[in-house]
Scaffold this active site. Structure first.
Site, PDB file in Angstrom:
ATOM      1  N   GLY A 108     -38.841   1.362  71.439  1.00 48.61           N
ATOM      2  CA  GLY A 108     -38.767   0.239  71.969  1.00 48.61           C
ATOM      3  C   GLY A 108     -40.013  -0.276  73.036  1.00 48.61           C
ATOM      4  N   GLY A 109     -40.979  -0.919  72.338  1.00 49.83           N
ATOM      5  CA  GLY A 109     -41.956  -1.539  73.090  1.00 49.83           C
ATOM      6  C   GLY A 109     -42.853  -0.515  73.743  1.00 49.83           C
ATOM      7  CG  HIS A 164     -32.277  -1.807  65.173  1.00 50.93           C
ATOM      8  ND1 HIS A 164     -31.195  -1.036  64.705  1.00 50.93           N
ATOM      9  CD2 HIS A 164     -32.968  -2.088  64.052  1.00 50.93           C
ATOM     10  CE1 HIS A 164     -31.468  -0.937  63.252  1.00 50.93           C
ATOM     11  NE2 HIS A 164     -32.550  -1.599  62.808  1.00 50.93           N
ATOM     12  CB  ALA A 209     -36.721  -1.193  56.104  1.00 50.96           C
ATOM     13  CE1 TYR A 244     -29.043   0.835  59.706  1.00 50.41           C
ATOM     14  CE2 TYR A 244     -30.743   1.075  57.959  1.00 50.41           C
ATOM     15  CZ  TYR A 244     -30.388   0.518  59.355  1.00 50.41           C
ATOM     16  OH  TYR A 244     -31.354  -0.083  59.968  1.00 50.41           O
ATOM     17  CB  THR A 303     -28.836   3.369  62.577  1.00 50.09           C
ATOM     18  OG1 THR A 303     -30.003   3.871  62.453  1.00 50.09           O
ATOM     19  CG2 THR A 303     -28.829   1.978  63.241  1.00 50.09           C
TER      20      THR A 303
END
Length: 356
Positions: free
Chosen positions: A285-286, A253, A78, A131, A157
């Site tokens: 993620g990561g 997320h 965002a 969303y 999502t």
């Protein structure tokens, strides 16, 4: 973490307002899930092949008939305007220059129609993250606008019935001006609440009552493939596919929703095994190195997504920072594919990797 990404992170920390940096960096709850994300990829070990001809290594992939130079895509995140002027348009330019897929967030800082025009000028494909809001008609009009503007797929999502609380920002997000928060909502609201900021924000809140039927609803409304993001279970992934999903994104997320959710690295193999070849599986993620990407591909991902490294690159160097972050991940992947004896990113064998 690659040196380029570490440099971007340090520069972003220096140039961003502290509350903005904390908002981007924060996780939900005690931030357990956020903190475990990167280390989880290093729990795997590789079994390389010797004496393979790796003089030429191809990092390109295809997704829904679209060709990308790299399996490293930009995850939806965002309010890029908080990071740098140019916002998502600059990030999109950076992704296009790297040959990467860009996924635009519903909570973007720029109008979806303007972003579509920008990406069309670059001849760069992009997807739109969805969303589902309290007013379904508003969601419908936004996704129709995204499809008309050139989005090639929707990413629904599914792990955000409510926005996770983040202690570093004393709530769910920092204060964002109404005009920016509502840039992709206000044009599609009923006229009687369009100018009422409080009512408009309420209408823009996520709908916690959505179910699997939402997948088919979005698909029929736009004719676009719908991927479901936020899946950490094999049975849930199969439920989504049975309901019409064209793809799955394994994701927690970025640790910003349910704290103590399992790392994506730990969930990926189960999800990939559950859906098999029915639909492509992506993961985020990561991920902070090409080695992480290589492990993800071996575990069954068709592509990966990165979020914070893009924001740090944007804050540090604008569009060029986004490109350099994505290029560094791709080049590190190319190098490690060769060392592993694998010549194609879209054909990494699962027996390359084992749990440590």
């Amino acid at each position: 973490m690659l040196t380029v990404l570490a440099d971007h992170l340090a520069k972003a920390r220096a140039v961003l307002a502290p509350e903005v940096f904390d908002y981007y960096a924060s996780g939900a709850g005690a931030e357990t899930t956020r903190d475990e994300a990167s280390a989880a990829w290093s729990r795997f070990r590789l079994r390389p092949w010797p004496l393979r001809d790796v003089a030429s290594v191809d990092t390109s992939v295809e997704l829904f008939g679209q060709h990308f130079a790299t399996p490293v895509a930009v995850a939806p995140s965002a309010f890029h305007q908080l990071a740098a002027d140019g916002a998502e348009s600059a990030s999109g330019s950076g992704a296009a220059a790297a040959g990467s897929l860009f996924v635009l967030s519903t909570r973007a800082s720029v109008p979806v129609t303007d972003f579509g025009t920008h990406m069309q000028g670059l001849s760069a494909p992009w997807w739109f993250q969805v969303y589902v809001m309290q007013q379904r008609d508003v969601t419908l009009r936004i996704v129709e606008a995204a499809a008309a503007a050139g989005a090639r797929a929707l990413v629904l999502t599914g792990d955000t019935p409510y926005v996770g609380r983040k202690r570093k920002v004393a709530g769910v997000r920092i204060a964002v001006p109404d005009d920016e928060f509502l840039v992709n909502v206000r044009p599609y609201l009923p006229e009687d609440i369009r100018s009422d900021n409080a009512a408009a924000r309420a209408a823009a809140a996520q709908d916690p009552s959505i179910t699997l039927e939402t997948i088919d609803w979005l698909s029929r409304a736009t004719g676009l493939p719908v991927l479901v993001k936020g899946v950490l279970r094999g049975d849930a992934a199969q439920d989504c596919v049975d309901a019409g999903a064209s793809g799955i994104v394994v994701s927690n997320h970025a640790g910003r929703q349910l704290d103590r959710a399992v790392p994506s690295a730990m969930a990926l193999a189960e999800v990939a095994a559950a859906v098999g070849d029915q639909v492509p599986v992506l993961v985020d993620g990561g991920i902070t190195s090409g080695l992480d990407v290589l492990v993800a591909l071996a575990l069954g991902a068709r592509a990966v997504m990165v979020g914070r490294p893009v924001l740090w690159g944007l804050a540090a160097e604008g569009a060029a920072g986004v490109t350099s972050a994505l290029d560094a991940l791709t080049e590190d992947l190319r190098h490690n594919l060769a060392l592993a004896g694998v010549t194609r990113a879209d054909a990494v064998p699962p027996d390359l990797v084992v749990r440590a």
